[in-house]
Design a protein around this motif. Structure first.
Motif, PDB file in Angstrom:
ATOM      1  N   ILE A  40       0.830  -1.210   0.000  1.00  0.00           N
ATOM      2  CA  ILE A  40       0.000   0.000   0.000  1.00  0.00           C
ATOM      3  C   ILE A  40       0.870   1.268   0.000  1.00  0.00           C
ATOM      4  O   ILE A  40       0.604   2.206  -0.746  1.00  0.00           O
ATOM      5  CB  ILE A  40      -0.986   0.067   1.196  1.00  0.00           C
ATOM      6  N   LEU A  41       1.893   1.303   0.825  1.00  0.00           N
ATOM      7  CA  LEU A  41       2.695   2.520   0.993  1.00  0.00           C
ATOM      8  C   LEU A  41       3.700   2.732  -0.123  1.00  0.00           C
ATOM      9  O   LEU A  41       4.093   3.871  -0.396  1.00  0.00           O
ATOM     10  CB  LEU A  41       3.429   2.465   2.346  1.00  0.00           C
ATOM     11  N   THR A  42       4.125   1.652  -0.774  1.00  0.00           N
ATOM     12  CA  THR A  42       5.116   1.760  -1.839  1.00  0.00           C
ATOM     13  C   THR A  42       4.565   1.139  -3.111  1.00  0.00           C
ATOM     14  O   THR A  42       3.660   0.280  -3.043  1.00  0.00           O
ATOM     15  CB  THR A  42       6.427   1.058  -1.447  1.00  0.00           C
ATOM     16  N   PRO A  43       5.075   1.528  -4.286  1.00  0.00           N
ATOM     17  CA  PRO A  43       4.593   0.938  -5.540  1.00  0.00           C
ATOM     18  C   PRO A  43       4.807  -0.571  -5.561  1.00  0.00           C
ATOM     19  O   PRO A  43       5.752  -1.094  -4.967  1.00  0.00           O
ATOM     20  CB  PRO A  43       5.442   1.640  -6.604  1.00  0.00           C
ATOM     21  N   SER A  44       3.912  -1.264  -6.237  1.00  0.00           N
ATOM     22  CA  SER A  44       4.009  -2.718  -6.326  1.00  0.00           C
ATOM     23  C   SER A  44       5.176  -3.126  -7.217  1.00  0.00           C
ATOM     24  O   SER A  44       5.529  -2.425  -8.160  1.00  0.00           O
ATOM     25  CB  SER A  44       2.708  -3.305  -6.873  1.00  0.00           C
ATOM     26  N   SER A  45       5.777  -4.263  -6.893  1.00  0.00           N
ATOM     27  CA  SER A  45       6.875  -4.809  -7.701  1.00  0.00           C
ATOM     28  C   SER A  45       6.550  -6.248  -8.065  1.00  0.00           C
ATOM     29  O   SER A  45       6.093  -7.029  -7.232  1.00  0.00           O
ATOM     30  CB  SER A  45       8.196  -4.754  -6.927  1.00  0.00           C
ATOM     31  N   ILE A 247      -9.205 -15.615   8.177  1.00  0.00           N
ATOM     32  CA  ILE A 247      -8.547 -14.837   9.226  1.00  0.00           C
ATOM     33  C   ILE A 247      -7.082 -14.637   8.882  1.00  0.00           C
ATOM     34  O   ILE A 247      -6.525 -13.547   9.062  1.00  0.00           O
ATOM     35  CB  ILE A 247      -8.699 -15.533  10.587  1.00  0.00           C
ATOM     36  N   TYR A 248      -6.434 -15.691   8.371  1.00  0.00           N
ATOM     37  CA  TYR A 248      -5.041 -15.590   7.938  1.00  0.00           C
ATOM     38  C   TYR A 248      -4.895 -14.553   6.824  1.00  0.00           C
ATOM     39  O   TYR A 248      -3.952 -13.761   6.806  1.00  0.00           O
ATOM     40  CB  TYR A 248      -4.567 -16.967   7.479  1.00  0.00           C
ATOM     41  N   LEU A 249      -5.853 -14.548   5.905  1.00  0.00           N
ATOM     42  CA  LEU A 249      -5.857 -13.549   4.830  1.00  0.00           C
ATOM     43  C   LEU A 249      -6.009 -12.140   5.400  1.00  0.00           C
ATOM     44  O   LEU A 249      -5.291 -11.210   5.003  1.00  0.00           O
ATOM     45  CB  LEU A 249      -6.991 -13.869   3.851  1.00  0.00           C
ATOM     46  N   TYR A 250      -6.954 -11.976   6.313  1.00  0.00           N
ATOM     47  CA  TYR A 250      -7.201 -10.667   6.930  1.00  0.00           C
ATOM     48  C   TYR A 250      -5.951 -10.157   7.648  1.00  0.00           C
ATOM     49  O   TYR A 250      -5.608  -8.974   7.533  1.00  0.00           O
ATOM     50  CB  TYR A 250      -8.366 -10.790   7.908  1.00  0.00           C
ATOM     51  N   GLN A 251      -5.277 -11.030   8.370  1.00  0.00           N
ATOM     52  CA  GLN A 251      -4.080 -10.617   9.101  1.00  0.00           C
ATOM     53  C   GLN A 251      -2.994 -10.113   8.153  1.00  0.00           C
ATOM     54  O   GLN A 251      -2.360  -9.082   8.409  1.00  0.00           O
ATOM     55  CB  GLN A 251      -3.551 -11.788   9.929  1.00  0.00           C
ATOM     56  N   ALA A 253      -3.413  -8.942   5.111  1.00  0.00           N
ATOM     57  CA  ALA A 253      -3.836  -7.754   4.368  1.00  0.00           C
ATOM     58  C   ALA A 253      -3.882  -6.507   5.240  1.00  0.00           C
ATOM     59  O   ALA A 253      -3.371  -5.453   4.848  1.00  0.00           O
ATOM     60  CB  ALA A 253      -5.196  -8.006   3.722  1.00  0.00           C
ATOM     61  N   PHE A 254      -4.475  -6.602   6.436  1.00  0.00           N
ATOM     62  CA  PHE A 254      -4.782  -5.399   7.210  1.00  0.00           C
ATOM     63  C   PHE A 254      -3.969  -5.249   8.494  1.00  0.00           C
ATOM     64  O   PHE A 254      -4.078  -4.230   9.170  1.00  0.00           O
ATOM     65  CB  PHE A 254      -6.277  -5.364   7.540  1.00  0.00           C
ATOM     66  N   GLU A 255      -3.170  -6.274   8.840  1.00  0.00           N
ATOM     67  CA  GLU A 255      -2.259  -6.124   9.969  1.00  0.00           C
ATOM     68  C   GLU A 255      -0.810  -5.996   9.500  1.00  0.00           C
ATOM     69  O   GLU A 255      -0.054  -5.168  10.012  1.00  0.00           O
ATOM     70  CB  GLU A 255      -2.400  -7.317  10.922  1.00  0.00           C
ATOM     71  N   GLY A 260      -0.172  -8.102  -1.680  1.00  0.00           N
ATOM     72  CA  GLY A 260       0.094  -9.055  -2.749  1.00  0.00           C
ATOM     73  C   GLY A 260      -0.080 -10.484  -2.274  1.00  0.00           C
ATOM     74  O   GLY A 260      -0.734 -11.306  -2.937  1.00  0.00           O
ATOM     75  N   TYR A 261       0.465 -10.781  -1.106  1.00  0.00           N
ATOM     76  CA  TYR A 261       0.355 -12.123  -0.523  1.00  0.00           C
ATOM     77  C   TYR A 261      -1.098 -12.436  -0.177  1.00  0.00           C
ATOM     78  O   TYR A 261      -1.587 -13.551  -0.424  1.00  0.00           O
ATOM     79  CB  TYR A 261       1.234 -12.206   0.715  1.00  0.00           C
ATOM     80  N   ALA A 262      -1.819 -11.449   0.378  1.00  0.00           N
ATOM     81  CA  ALA A 262      -3.231 -11.643   0.725  1.00  0.00           C
ATOM     82  C   ALA A 262      -4.077 -11.876  -0.524  1.00  0.00           C
ATOM     83  O   ALA A 262      -5.006 -12.694  -0.510  1.00  0.00           O
ATOM     84  CB  ALA A 262      -3.748 -10.435   1.494  1.00  0.00           C
ATOM     85  N   SER A 263      -3.759 -11.191  -1.612  1.00  0.00           N
ATOM     86  CA  SER A 263      -4.485 -11.395  -2.872  1.00  0.00           C
ATOM     87  C   SER A 263      -4.259 -12.809  -3.391  1.00  0.00           C
ATOM     88  O   SER A 263      -5.189 -13.453  -3.896  1.00  0.00           O
ATOM     89  CB  SER A 263      -4.033 -10.373  -3.915  1.00  0.00           C
ATOM     90  N   ALA A 264      -3.022 -13.305  -3.260  1.00  0.00           N
ATOM     91  CA  ALA A 264      -2.739 -14.679  -3.677  1.00  0.00           C
ATOM     92  C   ALA A 264      -3.532 -15.671  -2.825  1.00  0.00           C
ATOM     93  O   ALA A 264      -4.072 -16.661  -3.336  1.00  0.00           O
ATOM     94  CB  ALA A 264      -1.239 -14.952  -3.572  1.00  0.00           C
ATOM     95  N   LEU A 265      -3.634 -15.407  -1.521  1.00  0.00           N
ATOM     96  CA  LEU A 265      -4.440 -16.249  -0.634  1.00  0.00           C
ATOM     97  C   LEU A 265      -5.904 -16.264  -1.079  1.00  0.00           C
ATOM     98  O   LEU A 265      -6.554 -17.319  -1.076  1.00  0.00           O
ATOM     99  CB  LEU A 265      -4.342 -15.741   0.803  1.00  0.00           C
TER     100      LEU A 265
END
Length: 293
Positions: A40-45, A247-251, A253-255, A260-265
């Protein structure tokens, strides 16, 4: 004809626009992000399949996936069976039956975080006899030592499944009309032939309501595979006992902001749910019967 086509596209255009903006667009964006490192804070790579290989080599993912399938394999049949049993009882034509039907349906409306927090208090195992929840307190009145719902690994998942059954009213709403539509002449004929109540259920009632059972089972499988709020509000003493993939996805993504990893999940779970649903629908061809058949 052209005028009718223009009207058709005019009427359906709000839905198409909403689907593209709020469903298809985010899905395609998440598919792209699943191949990137994005916080979120930096451009995606671009990282290719790195997120996916990390998922399948992560013990936390496999543990949460195991919990998710545990809830599905144990909880879904219980939900369907309980819905059927209660629907049979509510099918009786007795005075005041509408009050009971309403009472059983209302819990499916009054859900959400507030109700789950209330369940969390009621299932509290307590400590040294203090702050014991309502359920264990009632059990103790009959000389039964209540289990440590959230403090024991064996009971933590059962507590989540138990609370999820609170919303069985929606299932009852589907089973009631299905049971009421079973042909009375078939039931009477089977009774004349000397069939036991269990045989009448297996040979007459279950085939007649099998489409409703398939619908309830399929929707409950999907909802359970993406379950989030119940184990989040009612976790075990060790969250590894109860955490689901959502819950693993939420952690992530938002913690941890590993978008990118959460989207793959999310895409991994989408594929798992799709495969399980297809298998379920294919298997249903052997036991689901329709009126036209």
């Amino acid at each position: 004809m052209k005028k009718e086509k223009r009207r058709f596209w005019m009427y359906i255009s709000p839905w198409i626009l909403g689907f593209l903006v709020f469903t298809a667009g985010p899905m395609l964006a998440s598919l792209y992000l699943s191949f990137t490192n994005y916080d979120i804070l930096t451009p995606s790579s671009w990282v290719g399949f790195e997120n996916y290989t990390t998922i399948f080599s992560n013990d936390h993912f496999w543990n949460s996936l195991g919990n998710t399938f545990y809830y599905t394999i144990i909880g879904v049949p219980l939900h369907v069976i309980l819905g059927l049993v209660v629907s049979f009882l509510l099918l009786k034509n007795i005075p005041g039956i509408m009050v009971f039907r309403t009472a059983f349906y209302l819990p499916s409306i009054f859900g959400g975080v507030a109700i789950l927090l209330l369940w969390n208090y009621m299932l509290a195992p307590g400590y040294n006899g203090q702050n014991v929840g309502l359920i264990n307190a009632v059990l103790s009145m009959f000389g039964i030592e209540g289990p440590g719902w959230s403090s024991e690994e064996g009971w933590a998942k059962i507590a989540v499944i138990f609370v999820k059954l609170w919303g069985v009213g929606g299932t009852i709403l589907i089973f009631l009309p299905a049971l009421a539509s079973v042909p009375k002449e078939l039931l009477e004929a089977s009774e004349i032939d000397g069939a036991s109540p269990w045989r009448r259920f297996i040979s007459v009632i279950l085939p007649a309501i099998s489409p409703a059972v398939l619908f309830v089972g399929t929707m409950e499988i999907i909802n359970t595979l993406k379950m989030f709020i119940e184990p989040m509000i009612i976790p075990g003493l060790d969250t590894a006992w109860t955490d689901t993939v959502m819950i693993y996805l939420y952690q992530n993504a938002f913690e941890y902001f590993r978008m990118g990893y959460a989207s793959a999940l999310a895409w991994v779970m989408f594929i798992i749910i799709l495969i399980v649903t297809i298998i379920n629908l294919q298997a249903s061809k052997k036991w689901v019967h329709y009126d036209s058949e």
